[in-house]
Design an enzyme around this catalytic site. Structure first.
Site, PDB file in Angstrom:
ATOM      1  N   ASP A  89       0.554  -1.068  -0.101  1.00 35.45           N
ATOM      2  CA  ASP A  89      -0.028   0.067   0.128  1.00 35.45           C
ATOM      3  C   ASP A  89       0.976   1.357   0.051  1.00 35.45           C
ATOM      4  OD1 ASP A  89      -1.862   2.495   0.461  1.00 35.45           O
ATOM      5  OD2 ASP A  89      -1.813   1.514   2.436  1.00 35.45           O
ATOM      6  N   SER A  92       0.002   4.009   2.916  1.00 34.82           N
ATOM      7  CA  SER A  92       0.295   3.886   4.473  1.00 34.82           C
ATOM      8  C   SER A  92       1.605   4.285   3.915  1.00 34.82           C
ATOM      9  CB  SER A  92      -1.040   2.992   4.976  1.00 34.82           C
ATOM     10  OG  SER A  92      -0.277   2.173   4.594  1.00 34.82           O
ATOM     11  N   ASN A  94       2.227   1.687   7.278  1.00 37.63           N
ATOM     12  CA  ASN A  94       2.418   0.820   8.020  1.00 37.63           C
ATOM     13  C   ASN A  94       2.732  -0.803   7.740  1.00 37.63           C
ATOM     14  OD1 ASN A  94       1.840   2.752  10.336  1.00 37.63           O
ATOM     15  ND2 ASN A  94       2.834   2.104  11.861  1.00 37.63           N
ATOM     16  N   TRP A  96       1.884  -4.565   9.197  1.00 40.01           N
ATOM     17  CA  TRP A  96       0.971  -4.991  10.108  1.00 40.01           C
ATOM     18  C   TRP A  96       0.302  -6.161   9.986  1.00 40.01           C
ATOM     19  CZ3 TRP A  96      -4.437  -6.025  10.011  1.00 40.01           C
ATOM     20  CH2 TRP A  96      -5.220  -5.421   9.207  1.00 40.01           C
ATOM     21  N   TYR A 132      -7.694   3.728   8.714  1.00 39.70           N
ATOM     22  CA  TYR A 132      -7.611   3.680   7.047  1.00 39.70           C
ATOM     23  C   TYR A 132      -8.986   4.009   6.391  1.00 39.70           C
ATOM     24  CZ  TYR A 132      -3.750   0.653   7.106  1.00 39.70           C
ATOM     25  OH  TYR A 132      -2.222  -0.251   7.799  1.00 39.70           O
ATOM     26  N   ASP A 272      -2.121   5.691  -4.933  1.00 41.19           N
ATOM     27  CA  ASP A 272      -2.394   4.790  -4.157  1.00 41.19           C
ATOM     28  C   ASP A 272      -2.799   3.478  -4.968  1.00 41.19           C
ATOM     29  OD1 ASP A 272      -2.988   3.469  -1.684  1.00 41.19           O
ATOM     30  OD2 ASP A 272      -4.789   4.343  -1.222  1.00 41.19           O
ATOM     31  N   THR A 275      -5.859   1.453  -3.000  1.00 39.12           N
ATOM     32  CA  THR A 275      -7.780   2.225  -3.115  1.00 39.12           C
ATOM     33  C   THR A 275      -8.259   1.365  -4.198  1.00 39.12           C
ATOM     34  OG1 THR A 275      -7.535   4.324  -1.562  1.00 39.12           O
ATOM     35  CG2 THR A 275      -8.571   4.226  -3.703  1.00 39.12           C
TER      36      THR A 275
END
Length: 381
Positions: A89, A92, A94, A96, A132, A272, A275
């Site tokens: 992505d 963003s 991070n 996780w 998000y 992005d 998306t």
């Protein structure tokens, strides 16, 4: 001498596969596709963009195309490795994944990281919360070895989700998210994976590039450390970033050819990969729907009869034109035609943001350069 000869033969073989047209001007890919053999061929001979490079620091991660809505690949965390599917992505920062601590329904049908089963896991007392546009999560931070496209990143900080409210992640085909935006966007000050790759000298060049396939076809990938020459035969248009948070750029204007002009005083946009659609401020979506004769009732639809008469939507960026044809922004399913647009107000210091999501990216090979702080676009033919 033998090594040089081997290199030349391999290079020649790659040219035969990727470059030399067959008789009547058709490529191998086109010929196989016309005969209905392309998918079978790709399964037996998956295209690896990194295979053409004979140096370290270049590695390719194949991505699964899920209904043209999301693209995800497989990474591993821990020792021994535990596998997870993640969205790569650029919206963003991070990394996780769900954890065994998670009690939410969304975690119940996904792979969950178990720290007790990794000899290299280091726990922290730090918490993390990430929101998000479609969902959120909270959890704790930890460190462990992360393997992405056969690149091992040691002591990578990542989030272990404990709660994932709502049902968005429950229905998602992927387990977690690997953010590829800038550190300034990272929750809890976590260092992004690609920053660690750069800092540790694990990539040949401080950039990565992305190809997203259409119509649920295979072949999508993110290539770390290189630009694949096979996808830039139309040249690369470089666009400077306007902010180092998202991969954010300035658009001069947007034109629906002969029907409407939008954001004439310039506006901000982000490229992005996380998306699915092309998002724009609600005020502009209203203008677009009116110009195209579309309706919106939860989903933006248009009469399939008129799809071939729709105009290109042209994005003017850094003095260059980037068109989006009707075949790119109109999809048909069971006789119903939908537009790949959505309204979303994302306020920034410089105004409302546009999001150039997968609908746009599928038309271009995209290079995300941290060395130049630029985005490169090459139109796919």
């Amino acid at each position: 001498m033998k090594l040089l000869l081997l290199f030349s033969l391999v290079a020649l073989a790659q040219c035969l596969v990727h470059r030399i047209p067959l008789r009547k001007g058709k490529s191998l890919r086109q010929s196989l596709q016309e005969r209905g053999l392309l998918e079978r061929y790709l399964k037996k001979h998956p295209y690896d963009p990194a295979a053409k490079y004979f140096s370290t620091g270049v590695s390719s991660e194949p991505m699964q195309n899920y209904m043209d809505n999301s693209y995800y690949g497989t990474i591993s965390i821990g020792t021994p490795p535990q596998d997870f599917t993640v969205i790569f992505d650029t919206g963003s920062s991070n990394l996780w994944v769900p954890s065994v601590y998670c009690t939410s329904l969304s975690c119940s049908n996904h792979n969950r990281f178990n720290p007790a089963k990794s000899s290299t896991f280091i726990s922290t007392n730090e918490s993390v919360y990430i929101a998000y546009g479609t969902g959120s999560l909270s959890g704790v931070l930890g460190y462990d070895t992360v393997n992405v496209a056969d690149i091992e990143v040691y002591n990578q900080i990542f989030g272990l989700s404990e709660t994932e409210p709502g049902d968005f992640f429950y229905y998602s085909p992927f387990d977690g998210i690997l953010g590829l935006a800038f550190p300034s966007l990272a929750s809890s000050g976590a260092t992004p994976v690609f920053d660690n790759m750069m800092n540790e000298g694990l990539v040949a060049r401080d950039l990565f590039s992305v190809y997203l396939s259409k119509n649920e076809e295979s072949g999508s990938f993110v290539l770390f450390g290189a630009i694949d020459p096979y996808y830039v035969t139309n040249g690369i248009s470089w666009i400077p970033l306007s902010a180092e948070t998202y991969w954010q750029i300035t658009m001069d204007r947007v034109s629906i050819m002969g029907r409407a002009e939008l954001c004439q005083d310039s506006c901000q946009a982000i490229v992005d990969t996380g998306t699915s659609l092309l998002a724009m401020p609600n005020e502009y979506l209203t203008v677009v729907l009116r110009a195209l004769g579309a309706t919106s009732n939860g989903e933006v639809r248009i009469d399939c009869e008129y799809r071939n008469s729709l105009p290109d939507i042209v994005f003017y960026i850094n003095g260059m034109e980037f068109p989006l044809t009707p075949s790119a922004y109109v999809t048909e399913s069971n006789g119903v035609c939908s537009l790949g647009f959505q309204g979303m107000n994302v306020p920034t210091e410089s105004g409302e943001m546009w999001i150039l999501g997968d609908v746009f990216i599928r038309e271009y090979y995209v290079i995300f350069s941290r060395a130049k702080n630029m985005v490169g676009l090459s139109r796919l033919s």
